[in-house]
Motif scaffolding. Sequence first.
Motif, PDB file in Angstrom:
ATOM      1  N   LYS A   1       4.057  10.189  -9.474  1.00 12.29           N
ATOM      2  CA  LYS A   1       3.514  10.443 -10.816  1.00 12.29           C
ATOM      3  C   LYS A   1       2.708  11.736 -10.829  1.00 12.29           C
ATOM      4  O   LYS A   1       2.803  12.530 -11.764  1.00 12.29           O
ATOM      5  CB  LYS A   1       2.617   9.277 -11.245  1.00 12.29           C
ATOM      6  N   LEU A   2       1.904  11.940  -9.779  1.00  7.38           N
ATOM      7  CA  LEU A   2       1.071  13.154  -9.725  1.00  7.38           C
ATOM      8  C   LEU A   2       1.932  14.403  -9.643  1.00  7.38           C
ATOM      9  O   LEU A   2       1.566  15.453 -10.157  1.00  7.38           O
ATOM     10  CB  LEU A   2       0.119  13.094  -8.528  1.00  7.38           C
TER      11      LEU A   2
ATOM     12  N   ALA B   1       2.677   1.760  -3.296  1.00  5.69           N
ATOM     13  CA  ALA B   1       1.720   2.215  -4.311  1.00  5.69           C
ATOM     14  C   ALA B   1       1.420   3.699  -4.130  1.00  5.69           C
ATOM     15  O   ALA B   1       1.341   4.457  -5.092  1.00  5.69           O
ATOM     16  CB  ALA B   1       0.438   1.403  -4.222  1.00  5.69           C
ATOM     17  N   GLU B   2       1.284   4.106  -2.860  1.00  3.77           N
ATOM     18  CA  GLU B   2       1.032   5.525  -2.566  1.00  3.77           C
ATOM     19  C   GLU B   2       2.184   6.395  -3.051  1.00  3.77           C
ATOM     20  O   GLU B   2       1.968   7.440  -3.670  1.00  3.77           O
ATOM     21  CB  GLU B   2       0.854   5.731  -1.062  1.00  3.77           C
TER      22      GLU B   2
ATOM     23  N   ARG C   1       4.359   5.718  -5.368  1.00  2.87           N
ATOM     24  CA  ARG C   1       4.397   5.713  -6.831  1.00  2.87           C
ATOM     25  C   ARG C   1       3.379   6.701  -7.400  1.00  2.87           C
ATOM     26  O   ARG C   1       3.673   7.492  -8.283  1.00  2.87           O
ATOM     27  CB  ARG C   1       4.069   4.314  -7.369  1.00  2.87           C
ATOM     28  N   MET C   2       2.157   6.629  -6.860  1.00  6.12           N
ATOM     29  CA  MET C   2       1.090   7.502  -7.363  1.00  6.12           C
ATOM     30  C   MET C   2       1.411   8.959  -7.077  1.00  6.12           C
ATOM     31  O   MET C   2       1.227   9.827  -7.932  1.00  6.12           O
ATOM     32  CB  MET C   2      -0.249   7.107  -6.721  1.00  6.12           C
ATOM     33  N   LYS C   3       1.923   9.226  -5.885  1.00  5.98           N
ATOM     34  CA  LYS C   3       2.276  10.595  -5.503  1.00  5.98           C
ATOM     35  C   LYS C   3       3.376  11.123  -6.426  1.00  5.98           C
ATOM     36  O   LYS C   3       3.306  12.263  -6.886  1.00  5.98           O
ATOM     37  CB  LYS C   3       2.743  10.591  -4.039  1.00  5.98           C
TER      38      LYS C   3
ATOM     39  N   LEU D   1       0.835  -1.209   0.000  1.00  7.23           N
ATOM     40  CA  LEU D   1       0.000   0.000   0.000  1.00  7.23           C
ATOM     41  C   LEU D   1       0.867   1.255   0.000  1.00  7.23           C
ATOM     42  O   LEU D   1       0.616   2.201  -0.756  1.00  7.23           O
ATOM     43  CB  LEU D   1      -0.905  -0.026   1.241  1.00  7.23           C
TER      44      LEU D   1
ATOM     45  N   ARG E   1      10.607   8.628 -10.898  1.00  7.95           N
ATOM     46  CA  ARG E   1      11.330   7.846  -9.905  1.00  7.95           C
ATOM     47  C   ARG E   1      10.767   6.435  -9.825  1.00  7.95           C
ATOM     48  O   ARG E   1       9.623   6.180 -10.203  1.00  7.95           O
ATOM     49  CB  ARG E   1      11.299   8.528  -8.542  1.00  7.95           C
ATOM     50  N   THR E   2      11.606   5.536  -9.336  1.00  2.00           N
ATOM     51  CA  THR E   2      11.218   4.139  -9.236  1.00  2.00           C
ATOM     52  C   THR E   2      11.136   3.751  -7.762  1.00  2.00           C
ATOM     53  O   THR E   2      12.073   3.987  -7.004  1.00  2.00           O
ATOM     54  CB  THR E   2      12.265   3.256  -9.936  1.00  2.00           C
ATOM     55  N   ILE E   3      10.011   3.186  -7.380  1.00  2.00           N
ATOM     56  CA  ILE E   3       9.843   2.699  -6.005  1.00  2.00           C
ATOM     57  C   ILE E   3       9.665   1.190  -6.099  1.00  2.00           C
ATOM     58  O   ILE E   3       8.636   0.707  -6.567  1.00  2.00           O
ATOM     59  CB  ILE E   3       8.591   3.313  -5.340  1.00  2.00           C
TER      60      ILE E   3
ATOM     61  N   LYS F   1       7.233  13.390 -11.063  1.00  2.00           N
ATOM     62  CA  LYS F   1       8.606  12.931 -10.808  1.00  2.00           C
ATOM     63  C   LYS F   1       8.882  11.648 -11.590  1.00  2.00           C
ATOM     64  O   LYS F   1       7.996  10.808 -11.738  1.00  2.00           O
ATOM     65  CB  LYS F   1       8.809  12.653  -9.315  1.00  2.00           C
TER      66      LYS F   1
END
Lengths: 180, 227
Positions: free
Chosen positions: B54-55, B47-48, B50-52, B44, B60-62, B58
Motif C-alpha cells: 500500500k505504501l 501484514a507487513e 500488505r502495508m508495504k 505478521l 496487490r492481494t496478499i 501497489k
Amino acid sequence: MSKDNAVQPFEPKVVAYCCTYCAYTAGDLAGSMRLEYAPNVRVVKILCTGKVDAILLLRAFEDGADAVYVAGCAIGDCHFLEGNLRAIQTVAYTKKRLAEIGLEPERLEFFHVPASDGPGFADAANEMTRRAKTLGPNPLRKSITQAAGRKLAKESDEHPPLPEAVLGKLIHHSERTTVG
Amino acid sequence: MIVAERKPLEQVEAMIDGFERILVVGCGTCVAVCMAGGEKEVELFAAELRMKGKLDGKQRTIDEITITRQCDMEYLEQLAKYVDDYDAIVSTACGAGVQFLAERYDEKLVLPALNTRFIGVAEGAGVWSQRCMACSDCVLDQTGGICPMTICAKNLLNGPCGGTDHGKCEVDGEKDCAWTLIYRKLEKIGRLDTMRKIQPPKDYSLMTTPGKYTHEAFKETQAEDEE
C-alpha cells in the motif's frame, strides 16, 4: 468540504495500550488530578503489556493510527513479573518491522508509567501526540479501505480412521501390564 | 527441530515484484517453534507485505494460510482449492517444505521466505544452536552425548586438534572446543577409557545428497508397489 479540511489542523489518532495495574490506573489518577492532556489518545486497557504482540501493534498502524504506544509498569513492578520486559522487547522488534516497511519507527514507543504517576501518563499522551503531529498523518490512512488480502479458512486436518482389529481386540497398554 | 530464519523483507519483495495475487503459506511444525514461519509469523509477515504494498502504491492481494506441515502431501492437499487463484506462492517453510510444495503444485511459482539454518535445539527464549548435522552414522555413544561432527569445526573424531585453546576453538574463540567438552563429560561419567578407542575413518559416502531412506517395515510394500 476540501476547503474546510484545509483550515482544520491535523489531529492525529493515537492508540495507547495501557496495562491495567499501572498505566491505566495512572490514567485514572490523571483524571482525578484534573490534568489536561492531548484528547487524541484512545486508550486500550489490557491485562498486562506482556500480552502485546507485534501483530497487535502493526494492525493499529494498518488501520490508520498515526502513533501507537504501550504503557506499562516500572521495571521490577510488573504484576506478572516480566510482562513489561517482554513488551519492551516486542516494541523494539516491531520498530524494526516498521522501518522495514517504510513507516517511521518513532511512531511507536514504550513508556513506564507507574500507578502513582498521573502526570507521567499525561506526558506520554502529549509526547506521542506531538510526535504524530510532527511526522504528519500515517500514509496508510488513505488506503484503509483498499482490500489487500485476508487470512484463508483452514479446514481441520483429516485423520485416517483407526484400523479395525483383525486378530482379536485391540488391547489398551494399561491392560497389558501385570501388577505384582 | 529444523531451525530457520526469515529472509529480509526487501529480498522477498524483489521476488514477488510484478505479481498481483500472492498466497503466503505457513508451516505449523518446526518453523513455527523457531518463530520463523508459523501461523503467528505468517500473520505478521503478510501484514507487513500488505502495508508495504500500500505504501508503495501497489494494487496487490496478499492472502495467508498456515497448514500443519509442508513436508507431507496430505497437508499440502488442503491448498488445492486455493492455489489456482494466485500468481505466486510464498512459502515460509524450511527448504524441504518449499520444494515439496513446489512439487505438488508444479504449475505454480513457489518462492522461499526463509533461510533454513540447521537441525538444532532451543537454548533459551529465541536462541537456537546446531546440534546435529545428519551424518547418518551416530557416534554419540562414544563421545558422552556431545557431537564431534557438529560441535567441532573440523569434524574431528579422534581427539582435539592443536588449535584447542583453554577449552575454546581456534576457528572461533567464542565457540567451545568439542573435544574439551567431551573429555570433561567422559571424566564426569567415568568413561574416559572410551577416548582411547580409535575411531575408524568416517564413511562420508553415507552423507551423499540427496539422502533417501525407507523404513524397514515398508520395504516390502514399497517393492510390491513398484512391480
